[in-house]
Design an enzyme around this catalytic site. Structure first.
Site, PDB file in Angstrom:
ATOM      1  N   SER A  96       0.875  -1.329   0.132  1.00 38.21           N
ATOM      2  CA  SER A  96      -0.051  -0.160   0.117  1.00 38.21           C
ATOM      3  C   SER A  96       0.943   1.256  -0.034  1.00 38.21           C
ATOM      4  CB  SER A  96      -0.941   0.024   0.950  1.00 38.21           C
ATOM      5  OG  SER A  96      -2.047   0.773   1.180  1.00 38.21           O
ATOM      6  N   ASP A 218      -9.877  -4.915  -5.065  1.00 33.50           N
ATOM      7  CA  ASP A 218      -9.442  -3.961  -4.240  1.00 33.50           C
ATOM      8  C   ASP A 218      -9.939  -2.616  -4.154  1.00 33.50           C
ATOM      9  OD1 ASP A 218      -7.591  -2.416  -2.796  1.00 33.50           O
ATOM     10  OD2 ASP A 218      -5.699  -3.232  -3.303  1.00 33.50           O
ATOM     11  N   HIS A 246      -7.773  -5.696  -0.425  1.00 40.92           N
ATOM     12  CA  HIS A 246      -6.285  -4.758  -0.496  1.00 40.92           C
ATOM     13  C   HIS A 246      -5.241  -5.341   0.433  1.00 40.92           C
ATOM     14  CE1 HIS A 246      -4.175  -0.944  -0.807  1.00 40.92           C
ATOM     15  NE2 HIS A 246      -4.491  -0.724   0.525  1.00 40.92           N
TER      16      HIS A 246
END
Length: 266
Positions: A96, A218, A246
């Site tokens: 991320s 996601d 995610h």
């Protein structure tokens, strides 16, 4: 400085292999999210784990909104860590927001890293002309308002949406727990820094081999973003993985571990 860097970011090392792998967690998470990958790679690699300031067991007193007003500060922390541990040519696995923090670090000191592996990374979350990031500003404003209104209620509702995998509710509970461990004021400030960031202009300067692992459904990083990264990073390569949500390193750990292993073998 040594003690302060290691304490500040709660640095932990496992294994004694020659090749180092640094695992960098995303927003709302901490180094414990990598436990499945650590178990797989520790026997043969030197594993480096850390918590970003404001997360996990990091030194919360080291956090200030001014210092951490951009992702460049997280990149500086990462380079401090590398210098203290004398890391060079390490593999960096970044989830991320750590993807762009890692990119920024690699632009400053490229010799520290031999390969970057991005999981659910995004250079920009906001939609723009000719670019689909997945969010409109109104979406983000609503998110910030919900965080400010009742942070813990927001965390418990946000976690299952981001995690996906409704057949594994224990994963959403785990993510909600790590979200709730962040001080609400820090979480709100960091969320704004992340979601309002734009690092598309830096992508073309990255000359380190980079693999982009893209999962399905996601909500934070749509597939177009993974393709955009691959198209704009000179040595970038998109690898779709059979995983949902995610945080695929938690929801489909074996799939992610195998994908990382394939990267290490090339």
């Amino acid at each position: 400085m040594a003690a302060s860097v290691l304490k500040r970011n709660n640095v932990n090392q496992l294994g004694d292999g020659k090749q180092a792998i640094i695992f960098a967690h995303g927003f709302g998470s901490d180094q414990s999210a990598w436990r499945h990958q650590v178990a797989a790679f520790a026997p043969n690699f030197r594993i480096v784990l850390f918590d970003h300031v404001g997360a996990g067991q990091s030194d919360f007193s080291a956090y200030s909104p001014r210092r951490y007003s951009s992702l460049y500060s997280y990149a500086e922390d990462l380079l401090d860590l590398c210098a203290e541990l004398k890391l060079k040519q390490a593999v960096l696995v970044a989830h991320s927001v750590s993807g762009m923090a890692s990119l920024l670090a690699a632009l400053v000191e490229p010799d520290r890293f031999s390969q970057l592996i991005f999981i659910s990374a995004s250079p920009r979350y906001l939609n723009d002309a000719g670019y689909f990031g997945g969010f409109e500003q109104a979406d983000l404003d609503a998110l910030y308002a919900a965080m400010a209104s009742n942070y813990y209620a927001w965390a418990s509702g946000f976690a299952p949406i981001v995690m996906g995998n409704p057949d594994k509710p224990e994963l959403a509970l785990e993510f909600a727990k790590t979200l709730a461990q962040i001080r609400p004021d820090i979480a709100q400030a960091v969320a704004r820094v992340i979601f309002q960031s734009d690092h598309r202009a830096e992508l073309g300067r990255l000359n380190i081999p980079t693999v982009i692992l893209q999962s399905n459904n996601d909500i934070a990083v749509p597939p177009q973003v993974g393709q955009y990264l691959a198209d704009h990073i000179p040595s970038g390569r998109l690898v779709p993985i059979a995983a949902e949500g995610h945080l695929p390193h938690l929801s489909a750990p074996e799939t992610v571990t195998q994908a990382i292993a394939a990267c290490l073998a090339t």
